[in-house]
Design a protein around this motif. Structure first.
Motif, PDB file in Angstrom:
ATOM      1  N   PHE A 241     -14.587 -42.876 -16.612  1.00  0.00           N
ATOM      2  CA  PHE A 241     -15.945 -42.512 -17.003  1.00  0.00           C
ATOM      3  C   PHE A 241     -16.340 -43.231 -18.289  1.00  0.00           C
TER       4      PHE A 241
ATOM      5  N   LEU B 254     -14.066 -33.566 -13.053  1.00  0.00           N
ATOM      6  CA  LEU B 254     -14.628 -34.345 -11.947  1.00  0.00           C
ATOM      7  C   LEU B 254     -16.023 -33.835 -11.581  1.00  0.00           C
ATOM      8  N   THR B 255     -16.174 -32.516 -11.534  1.00  0.00           N
ATOM      9  CA  THR B 255     -17.466 -31.931 -11.170  1.00  0.00           C
ATOM     10  C   THR B 255     -18.545 -32.298 -12.177  1.00  0.00           C
TER      11      THR B 255
ATOM     12  N   ASP C 278     -19.407 -36.080 -12.374  1.00  0.00           N
ATOM     13  CA  ASP C 278     -20.204 -36.509 -11.220  1.00  0.00           C
ATOM     14  C   ASP C 278     -21.610 -35.916 -11.274  1.00  0.00           C
TER      15      ASP C 278
ATOM     16  N   ARG D  57     -23.426 -38.378 -13.262  1.00  0.00           N
ATOM     17  CA  ARG D  57     -23.710 -39.583 -12.474  1.00  0.00           C
ATOM     18  C   ARG D  57     -24.883 -39.326 -11.523  1.00  0.00           C
ATOM     19  N   HIS D  58     -24.928 -38.110 -10.981  1.00  0.00           N
ATOM     20  CA  HIS D  58     -26.034 -37.782 -10.076  1.00  0.00           C
ATOM     21  C   HIS D  58     -27.354 -37.712 -10.840  1.00  0.00           C
TER      22      HIS D  58
ATOM     23  N   SER E 152     -24.013 -39.038  -1.686  1.00  0.00           N
ATOM     24  CA  SER E 152     -22.550 -39.153  -1.734  1.00  0.00           C
ATOM     25  C   SER E 152     -21.991 -38.535  -3.017  1.00  0.00           C
ATOM     26  N   ILE E 153     -22.679 -38.761  -4.134  1.00  0.00           N
ATOM     27  CA  ILE E 153     -22.235 -38.182  -5.398  1.00  0.00           C
ATOM     28  C   ILE E 153     -22.379 -36.667  -5.351  1.00  0.00           C
TER      29      ILE E 153
ATOM     30  N   ARG F 234     -19.650 -35.128  -3.454  1.00  0.00           N
ATOM     31  CA  ARG F 234     -18.424 -35.097  -4.255  1.00  0.00           C
ATOM     32  C   ARG F 234     -18.428 -33.906  -5.200  1.00  0.00           C
ATOM     33  N   VAL F 235     -19.575 -33.585  -5.791  1.00  0.00           N
ATOM     34  CA  VAL F 235     -19.673 -32.431  -6.691  1.00  0.00           C
ATOM     35  C   VAL F 235     -19.224 -31.165  -5.967  1.00  0.00           C
TER      36      VAL F 235
ATOM     37  N   TRP G 154     -15.413 -31.178  -5.426  1.00  0.00           N
ATOM     38  CA  TRP G 154     -14.628 -30.813  -6.608  1.00  0.00           C
ATOM     39  C   TRP G 154     -14.752 -29.321  -6.905  1.00  0.00           C
TER      40      TRP G 154
END
Length: 548
Positions: free
Chosen positions: A127, A169-170, A173, A176-177, A184-185, A188-189, A192
């Motif tokens: 990150f 990770l949550t 991401d 990032r979102h 896709s992101i 992933r949230v 996690w």
């Protein structure tokens, strides 16, 4: 003479045999990745085999895993034969896999936490690399790996390393979102969060929802936030991951798990004081600097610059992360230092990013005072023994000089001197000085300090278990004492018994042995083991304990 041609330049064989000078870029890469590897290895893997399991938490997780394998039951956990509702299943599965591969030992039980912590820091490295630069990414790992409580969690056979991995990770991401909304992101949230729920429970969802909700609302984007949290494919994925295990645990333990886990070990742990771990609203004002050692002072420097640095949205987001966790754990009825670790990953990323601004020379007083206390530790423990009203604590601490020895004294003095030397090295930046002292702290704590603490508290339990293991044909019970590592080391369930019976081998401590003798003055108790306040006695030929 044969000649070699490279890029149009003709070289003789003797020229090819000369050692080639390493380029500066390659030297920098070797140093970069060498430091990265050293930090992760020393913080999480070095000496995880070298000291006994600590009670209560390590012992409880490890014994539940041992019983899982012994009973071949991978749906639900039991502790000394009774249902264990404290935590979900994921960390037990990882421990069970490790024990299956490497047999039952401190190494195999702690290895999953070490791996999870390594992944946790590498997630932060990636990150920082994408958000800032390679140097900041390296500093993020060096700072996090040498932060006192992160290295403790990384070497402990508990679920917290997994929770911190999935929380990080949550939340990263989620950022990032925010930067680039993509399905896709967002999926992933939810992935996690589902794994976090399997690792530790509702906190894996509560913290990210609060952090993101506050941030999006401050930016006037609450509609985007609502759209994200009501994303149907995400909830379908989350339920698809959770539901199979929930069904299995219901089949095994019925509604009892859901009542015990959700009500007793979550809601009541938040509203009431559990296991004597109560605190005050100001508890984490003192606990957080301890958790952050040796980088504690950077927190205060960053807070003084908060208005300026929070103009950057990422900084604001990461500080909201810290604030949400700090407030939640401060108002909780049950308080332990490692609870606040759930919020410090973002803070330590900011320490790395603002390293030239937050590290100040005056902040070196924190690690300096830590090592002064480490030098004085034996005398402080002796003093504590004289002031304790519990016989168990008096007998445990009476062994201080038996456990400490010359190596600890020498090592603590050397660590203090190294800290002083690093403080005055002219060529190191302040950030590099703090990291160097962090390495000294990590090496000292997990080679010397941990041995003293384990020698005092856990070595007698481990030795008592070895004696009890020889009594395999007798009933071994625990009276007034909850140290599950005893069951791990004797490789058998040790049921808790309020009213021991004649013929029982009783695992207890000095205070509870006196209670047992007072309630049964005619009991003939043979002392099988006596060390550091831990007692193992066999009850011969007497009436059972009176129940009133």
């Amino acid at each position: 003479m044969m000649m070699k041609t490279v890029a149009g330049v003709i070289r003789s064989p003797t020229q090819w045999m000369r050692p080639q000078r390493m380029t500066p870029t390659r030297q920098n890469n070797l140093l970069h990745y060498g430091l990265l590897f050293a930090a992760l290895f020393l913080a999480f893997f070095w000496n995880i085999w070298g000291f006994p399991l600590f009670d209560l938490d390590e012992g409880a997780f490890s014994e539940a895993t041992r019983e899982m394998l012994a009973n071949n039951n991978f749906a639900a956990t039991y502790l000394d034969g009774e249902p264990r509702y404290d935590k979900p299943i994921l960390s037990y599965w990882f421990q069970a896999l490790s024990v299956s591969l490497f047999n039952l030992s401190e190494f195999s039980l702690r290895l999953p936490s070490a791996i999870a912590s390594c992944c946790w820091l590498l997630v932060c490295y990636r990150f920082a690399l994408t958000q800032w630069n390679k140097t900041t990414a390296l500093y993020a790992v060096l700072i996090m790996a040498n932060t006192l409580w992160i290295s403790i969690i990384g070497k402990a056979a508990i679920a917290d390393a997994w929770l911190n991995l999935f929380l990080t990770l949550t939340l990263l991401d989620m950022w990032r979102h925010w930067q680039q909304p993509q399905r896709s992101i967002l999926l992933r949230v939810y992935l996690w969060m589902a794994l976090g729920l399997l690792a530790k429970g509702p906190v894996a969802v509560l913290v990210p929802l609060l952090v993101s909700g506050i941030f999006y609302t401050l930016q006037g984007e609450w509609r985007r936030w609502l759209a994200a949290i009501f994303y149907l494919p995400g909830w379908v994925l989350l339920l698809a991951i959770l539901t199979p295990w929930l069904w299995l645990v219901y089949q095994d333990q019925g509604i009892g798990f859901f009542q015990g886990f959700l009500l007793d070990h979550n809601l009541k742990r938040f509203s009431d004081t559990r296991e004597g771990h109560g605190g005050k609203l100001w508890y984490y004002l003192f606990a957080l600097p301890l958790v952050l050692l040796p980088f504690s002072a950077a927190l205060f420097t960053l807070l003084r610059q908060l208005r300026d640095v929070c103009k950057d949205l990422l900084t604001l987001y990461l500080m909201i992360w810290l604030a949400v966790v700090f407030v939640l754990v401060s108002v909780s009825g049950t308080q332990l230092p490692h609870y606040v670790v759930y919020g410090i990953s973002g803070l330590l990323l900011l320490f790395a990013h603002y390293r030239d601004r937050v590290f100040r020379r005056w902040g070196l007083i924190f690690p300096l005072m830590f090592f002064v206390l480490m030098v004085a530790l034996p005398w402080l423990l002796v003093s504590a023994a004289s002031q304790s009203h519990k016989l168990y604590e008096q007998e445990m601490l009476a062994r201080v000089w038996e456990v400490v020895g010359t190596p600890y004294i020498v090592a603590s003095i050397i660590a203090l001197l190294l800290t002083l030397v690093v403080m005055w090295l002219p060529k190191l930046t302040l950030a590099a000085k703090f990291v160097a002292i962090g390495f000294v702290q990590t090496l000292f704590v997990f080679n010397f300090f941990i041995q003293v603490m384990a020698g005092l508290q856990q070595q007698p339990v481990q030795e008592a278990a070895a004696v009890a293991r020889q009594q395999s044909n007798k009933s071994v019970v625990a009276y007034g004492l909850h140290m599950p590592s005893f069951s791990v080391y004797r490789d058998a369930i040790t049921p808790k018994q309020k009213f021991p019976q004649p013929g029982d081998v009783i695992f207890t401590d000095a205070d509870n042995l006196i209670k047992l003798q007072r309630r049964n003055p005619d009991a003939e108790l043979e002392l099988l083991f006596d060390k550091g306040g831990i007692k193992l006695v066999e009850w011969h030929n007497a009436k059972p304990m009176v129940t009133n």
